[in-house]
Design a protein around this motif. Structure first.
Motif, PDB file in Angstrom:
ATOM      1  N   CYS A   1      -1.279 -10.632  -0.638  1.00 29.74           N
ATOM      2  CA  CYS A   1      -1.585  -9.484   0.223  1.00 29.74           C
ATOM      3  C   CYS A   1      -0.826  -8.240  -0.227  1.00 29.74           C
ATOM      4  O   CYS A   1      -1.367  -7.125  -0.199  1.00 29.74           O
ATOM      5  CB  CYS A   1      -1.243  -9.829   1.671  1.00 29.74           C
ATOM      6  SG  CYS A   1      -2.387 -10.997   2.439  1.00 29.74           S
TER       7      CYS A   1
ATOM      8  N   LEU B   1      -9.717  -5.754  -8.046  1.00 30.42           N
ATOM      9  CA  LEU B   1      -8.902  -4.545  -7.929  1.00 30.42           C
ATOM     10  C   LEU B   1      -8.167  -4.237  -9.229  1.00 30.42           C
ATOM     11  O   LEU B   1      -8.034  -3.063  -9.615  1.00 30.42           O
ATOM     12  CB  LEU B   1      -7.905  -4.706  -6.779  1.00 30.42           C
ATOM     13  CG  LEU B   1      -8.508  -4.691  -5.371  1.00 30.42           C
ATOM     14  CD1 LEU B   1      -7.450  -5.025  -4.341  1.00 30.42           C
ATOM     15  CD2 LEU B   1      -9.116  -3.322  -5.065  1.00 30.42           C
TER      16      LEU B   1
ATOM     17  N   ALA C   1      -8.132  -2.788   2.450  1.00 32.42           N
ATOM     18  CA  ALA C   1      -8.498  -3.816   1.480  1.00 32.42           C
ATOM     19  C   ALA C   1      -7.811  -5.139   1.796  1.00 32.42           C
ATOM     20  O   ALA C   1      -8.404  -6.218   1.599  1.00 32.42           O
ATOM     21  CB  ALA C   1      -8.126  -3.348   0.074  1.00 32.42           C
TER      22      ALA C   1
ATOM     23  N   PHE D   1      -7.781   3.638  -4.780  1.00 33.82           N
ATOM     24  CA  PHE D   1      -8.381   4.564  -3.818  1.00 33.82           C
ATOM     25  C   PHE D   1      -7.439   5.699  -3.405  1.00 33.82           C
ATOM     26  O   PHE D   1      -7.832   6.554  -2.613  1.00 33.82           O
ATOM     27  CB  PHE D   1      -8.833   3.799  -2.578  1.00 33.82           C
ATOM     28  CG  PHE D   1      -9.835   2.724  -2.866  1.00 33.82           C
ATOM     29  CD1 PHE D   1     -11.117   3.053  -3.258  1.00 33.82           C
ATOM     30  CD2 PHE D   1      -9.484   1.385  -2.778  1.00 33.82           C
ATOM     31  CE1 PHE D   1     -12.048   2.059  -3.540  1.00 33.82           C
ATOM     32  CE2 PHE D   1     -10.406   0.388  -3.053  1.00 33.82           C
ATOM     33  CZ  PHE D   1     -11.696   0.713  -3.444  1.00 33.82           C
TER      34      PHE D   1
ATOM     35  N   ALA E   1      -9.782  -6.582   4.639  1.00 30.63           N
ATOM     36  CA  ALA E   1     -11.145  -6.939   4.234  1.00 30.63           C
ATOM     37  C   ALA E   1     -11.198  -8.248   3.470  1.00 30.63           C
ATOM     38  O   ALA E   1     -12.256  -8.892   3.416  1.00 30.63           O
ATOM     39  CB  ALA E   1     -11.744  -5.820   3.382  1.00 30.63           C
ATOM     40  N   MET E   2     -10.091  -8.655   2.868  1.00 33.78           N
ATOM     41  CA  MET E   2     -10.100  -9.891   2.097  1.00 33.78           C
ATOM     42  C   MET E   2     -10.480 -11.102   2.957  1.00 33.78           C
ATOM     43  O   MET E   2     -11.432 -11.827   2.622  1.00 33.78           O
ATOM     44  CB  MET E   2      -8.738 -10.078   1.423  1.00 33.78           C
ATOM     45  CG  MET E   2      -8.664 -11.244   0.456  1.00 33.78           C
ATOM     46  SD  MET E   2      -8.175 -12.792   1.252  1.00 33.78           S
ATOM     47  CE  MET E   2      -6.543 -12.374   1.841  1.00 33.78           C
TER      48      MET E   2
ATOM     49  N   ALA F   1      -6.511   3.035   2.724  1.00 32.57           N
ATOM     50  CA  ALA F   1      -7.453   2.243   1.941  1.00 32.57           C
ATOM     51  C   ALA F   1      -6.810   0.961   1.433  1.00 32.57           C
ATOM     52  O   ALA F   1      -7.464  -0.097   1.379  1.00 32.57           O
ATOM     53  CB  ALA F   1      -7.967   3.077   0.770  1.00 32.57           C
ATOM     54  N   GLY F   2      -5.529   1.008   1.085  1.00 31.69           N
ATOM     55  CA  GLY F   2      -4.851  -0.202   0.651  1.00 31.69           C
ATOM     56  C   GLY F   2      -4.741  -1.231   1.757  1.00 31.69           C
ATOM     57  O   GLY F   2      -5.009  -2.430   1.544  1.00 31.69           O
TER      58      GLY F   2
ATOM     59  N   THR G   1      -2.535  -6.937  -3.304  1.00 33.64           N
ATOM     60  CA  THR G   1      -3.809  -6.312  -2.935  1.00 33.64           C
ATOM     61  C   THR G   1      -3.589  -4.902  -2.405  1.00 33.64           C
ATOM     62  O   THR G   1      -4.327  -3.968  -2.742  1.00 33.64           O
ATOM     63  CB  THR G   1      -4.521  -7.167  -1.886  1.00 33.64           C
ATOM     64  OG1 THR G   1      -4.743  -8.479  -2.413  1.00 33.64           O
ATOM     65  CG2 THR G   1      -5.857  -6.554  -1.498  1.00 33.64           C
TER      66      THR G   1
ATOM     67  N   ALA H   1      -5.135  -1.706  -4.373  1.00 30.25           N
ATOM     68  CA  ALA H   1      -6.141  -0.933  -3.639  1.00 30.25           C
ATOM     69  C   ALA H   1      -5.671   0.498  -3.397  1.00 30.25           C
ATOM     70  O   ALA H   1      -6.447   1.454  -3.529  1.00 30.25           O
ATOM     71  CB  ALA H   1      -6.465  -1.620  -2.318  1.00 30.25           C
TER      72      ALA H   1
ATOM     73  N   SER I   1     -10.282 -11.025  -5.035  1.00 25.17           N
ATOM     74  CA  SER I   1      -9.930  -9.655  -4.653  1.00 25.17           C
ATOM     75  C   SER I   1      -8.958  -9.041  -5.652  1.00 25.17           C
ATOM     76  O   SER I   1      -9.129  -7.886  -6.080  1.00 25.17           O
ATOM     77  CB  SER I   1      -9.327  -9.646  -3.245  1.00 25.17           C
ATOM     78  OG  SER I   1     -10.241 -10.147  -2.299  1.00 25.17           O
TER      79      SER I   1
ATOM     80  N   ALA J   1       0.830  -1.211   0.000  1.00 24.95           N
ATOM     81  CA  ALA J   1       0.000   0.000   0.000  1.00 24.95           C
ATOM     82  C   ALA J   1       0.861   1.255   0.000  1.00 24.95           C
ATOM     83  O   ALA J   1       0.487   2.279  -0.594  1.00 24.95           O
ATOM     84  CB  ALA J   1      -0.934  -0.016   1.201  1.00 24.95           C
TER      85      ALA J   1
END
Length: 748
Positions: free
Chosen positions: A645, A734, A665, A656, A668-669, A661-662, A648, A652, A730, A564
């Motif tokens: 991960c 994305l 996400a 976003f 949230a997975m 936010a990254g 993701t 993310a 996911s 992220a």
């Protein structure tokens, strides 16, 4: 060379545009300055030229617009503010990272550091730099790709005198080498001192385009600044003495107890105050600013051609436009030995609205300039002249009476335009105004283009933007309106020329990645020791330090955070697109970030398992730290989880535009997506992936080399698991969202 044609910004709601039809040019080998007060439109004009803001117009850099240049950083170096680099990055590291983006060797960073004098500060963090050093670093960033043109927005703002002289010396050296320099400033004295040409903007319009010498002569004017509690009395005495001695002196009461005396000296004002026992708090020589409209000559009519004046009598001047206050009558205007600029009025900059004084024969005296700022302060102006004309005192009580005078010749004069070469030929002046700029009459009665240099007086260099350049997009007919300039579209920044090298230097240039990795290893080792002490934990989860109560292990969370940060830091500190405040959405940038994130996650996954096994061996012995059965498939699943991960987090944060936010996400997975996938797997409609390799071989009728169907079978089994399916879902979502936003931005 820079050529700007018809720059016009978009209006917001009911407000007028910040820049309205501005055209000018900045030639190579010269320093050109855009001058104007704050809010005059200087920064907006630069952003329109650099295609950073939507609007209309054209801007050519050596004959090409910016979006037609393959490598803009090699043509134009831009400094529009402070350097927005990461505060923890070093000066040298920041420049080396930008070298990769510009496609130049890393040694270029050391060369520009020596040029701007930052060799001794190359290991300093960006967050600790002073304003002057930050400006030097910004200039170094602009010079990295050795551009021909430099565009700087108020580069001397907040600098000391020494740093200011150094900066303008650098810009002058660049211009002397054949480069083009375009800067902005709010200080007219600085513009006159450092520029070769000064372009004045006011309320979004171009009001003057002059050589530096003409600008200093028409705009700047020496004066004596006086502060006294008896300012009104002192002003009256100075006017009386100037009238008695037949000297042209102008006294302006600036407000309160401050006076500005034009055409006199400190010695004369001090002697006058001493003779009359007047207390003086300040007495100093200054250079006064006459305002943006100073030196603009308006069209005039002579006595012979003037129509009926306000009183209805022929032979008197009648003047349209706005009134101004002048400092001398016609007698002292014709007197030899007195400089013309000392007889010119202080203009309405000092008075706001003033009564146009009359000459001895009762004729209205024409204003010297059509310009009057709306927000000008109302001051008392006491004017003295020699000859038989009495001194004139203009106060706010009588200000504005000239505006009530009927304007009988408004249709014959065009205010704010360049006058005709023959002041007696009003018809020619009107035809010149209606004619397309740069055209004149030929022998056969047609019109032919004449360059903007065909001026009839020194003051003719002060003109509107529409007169100086003929817009190439304007096709003006007799009964048609001129065409609008083409729209300016904001395009995304170009991709780094060496994206992988750029991303590696970005990731390793700060200590965030190393700190995060070390923290993940420590937490994982402690968690593994605690799980072994509690017991009832599978060996695979023990080595991964993954408690059943947590959605993800520390290594996966750390990899997601680092992923992220790959995009989050770019949006927070946009080094790639400093002026746009964003990151170029290019596949090259995304591929480089995904590759570096995968390598970082792979190293983190391997080091985590190794550190956990070593900690368990040291605390509990060999029995607890044994390698579990089926370690190969478990290792593949473990690496896939950590790398997934990380990807993701990258995607993310890119979608976003936020590190938070990254990371959200990534969490949230397993919390949101995984339960949905588990319910789908448990349903009867979903079949197992067993025998996937055999069915694939039967479908393709091709023998896979080196047993490739087994690897595909292993991948299918991983995806068929709930965690693998949630991860694949996911990542797919994305990636599609990132590609969709990229295509949308390009379509815009």
């Amino acid at each position: 060379m820079i050529q700007a044609f018809g720059l016009t910004s978009n209006s917001r709601k009911a407000l007028p545009p910040a820049v309205d039809d501005v055209s000018f040019e900045a030639r190579a080998g010269r320093v050109t300055v855009l001058l104007g007060a704050r809010g005059a439109g200087k920064t907006t004009a630069l952003r329109l030229m650099l295609e950073l803001e939507q609007g209309r117009g054209l801007a050519h850099f050596r004959g090409r617009p910016l979006h037609r240049i393959a490598h803009p950083s090699r043509e134009v170096g831009v400094v529009l503010g402070d350097v927005p680099g990461h505060p923890a990055r070093t000066v040298r590291g920041h420049l080396r990272m930008l070298c990769a983006a510009a496609g130049v060797p890393a040694r270029r960073a050391d060369e520009v550091l020596e040029v701007v004098g930052l060799v001794s500060l190359r290991d300093e963090r960006l967050g600790t730099l002073s304003r002057g050093v930050d400006r030097r670093l910004g200039l170094a960033c602009a010079l990295l790709a050795d551009p021909h043109t430099l565009v700087l927005d108020d580069p001397a703002d907040g600098l000391s005198g020494r740093e200011n002289r150094w900066l303008h010396g650098m810009l002058r050296a660049h211009a002397d080498q054949g480069g083009t320099v375009l800067t902005t400033t709010t200080d007219p004295k600085e513009a006159a001192r450092t520029a070769d040409r000064v372009i004045t903007l006011d309320r979004g319009t171009l009001v003057a385009d002059q050589e530096a010498a003409d600008f200093a002569r028409t705009r700047l004017r020496p004066r004596v600044a006086v502060r006294s509690p008896h300012a009104v009395r002192l002003a009256a005495l100075l006017a009386r003495e100037a009238r008695a001695e037949q000297r042209s002196v102008e006294v302006v009461q600036e407000g309160g107890n401050r006076l500005s005396v034009y055409g006199s000296s400190c010695a004369h004002v001090g002697e006058t105050a001493f003779r009359h026992d007047i207390l003086v708090h300040q007495l100093a020589d200054e250079t006064g600013d006459m305002g943006p409209g100073a030196g603009v000559e308006a069209p005039r009519r002579t006595h012979s051609e003037a129509g009926p004046g306000p009183s209805g009598e022929a032979g008197q001047d009648s003047w349209g436009g706005e009134p101004a206050t002048i400092a001398a009558s016609e007698q002292d205007t014709d007197r030899e030995g007195v400089p013309e600029d000392t007889r010119v009025a202080s203009a309405t900059r000092h008075t706001g609205t003033a009564d146009a004084p009359c000459s001895p024969d009762g004729a209205s005296t024409p204003p010297p300039a059509p310009y009057r700022p709306v927000d000008a302060a109302h001051h008392d102006v006491i004017l003295a002249s020699d000859g038989d004309s009495p001194s004139r005192v203009v106060t706010p009580a009588v200000a504005g009476r000239a505006a009530e005078t009927p304007d009988t010749t408004e249709s014959l004069t065009v205010w704010g335009r360049r006058p005709a070469c023959d002041p007696d030929d009003s018809t020619g002046a009107i035809l010149n105004e209606l004619r397309q700029p740069g055209e004149t009459d030929t022998a056969d009665g047609t019109t032919s283009g004449v360059g903007p240099a065909a001026s009839c007086s020194p003051a003719a260099s002060v003109m509107s933007s529409a007169q100086r350049f003929t817009r190439p997009f304007a096709s003006r007919g007799v009964d048609t309106l001129p065409a609008l300039p083409p729209p300016i579209s904001v395009r995304s920044a170009p991709s780094p020329l060496r994206p992988l090298r750029y991303e590696l230097r970005r990731a390793t240039g700060i200590g965030t990645g190393f700190t995060t990795g070390a923290l993940v290893l420590v937490v994982s080792a402690l968690t593994a020791v605690l799980l072994a002490r509690v017991g009832h934990t599978a060996p695979a989860r023990l080595l991964a330090a993954w408690p059943a109560e947590l959605p993800l292990p520390p290594a996966a969370l750390g990899a997601g955070l680092l992923g992220a940060l790959a995009f989050g830091d770019e949006f927070r500190h946009p080094a790639l697109a400093v002026d746009r405040g964003t990151v170029p959405r290019r596949l090259g940038v995304l591929t480089a970030k995904l590759l570096v994130a995968a390598l970082t996650a792979l190293m983190l996954a391997i080091l985590t398992v190794g550190c956990d096994a070593e900690a368990l061996y040291l605390v509990y012995g060999r029995e607890v730290a044994q390698v579990p059965a089926g370690w190969l498939s478990l290792s593949a699943s473990w690496i896939g989880l950590v790398v997934g991960c990380a990807w993701t987090g990258v995607l993310a944060a890119g979608v976003f535009r936020s590190t938070t936010a990254g990371l959200a996400a990534v969490v949230a997975m397993p919390v949101v997506v995984l339960p949905v996938v588990q319910k789908a797997v448990e349903s009867a409609s979903v079949r197992t992936a067993a025998g996937f390799s055999m069915r694939l071989r039967e479908l393709l009728l091709v023998q896979w080399p080196f047993g490739g169907e087994r690897y595909l079978d292993a991948v299918a089994r991983v995806i068929a698991q709930p965690v693998g399916g949630a991860m694949a879902l996911s990542l797919t979502a994305l990636l599609c969202a990132y590609l969709l936003t990229t295509l949308r931005s390009r379509a815009r």
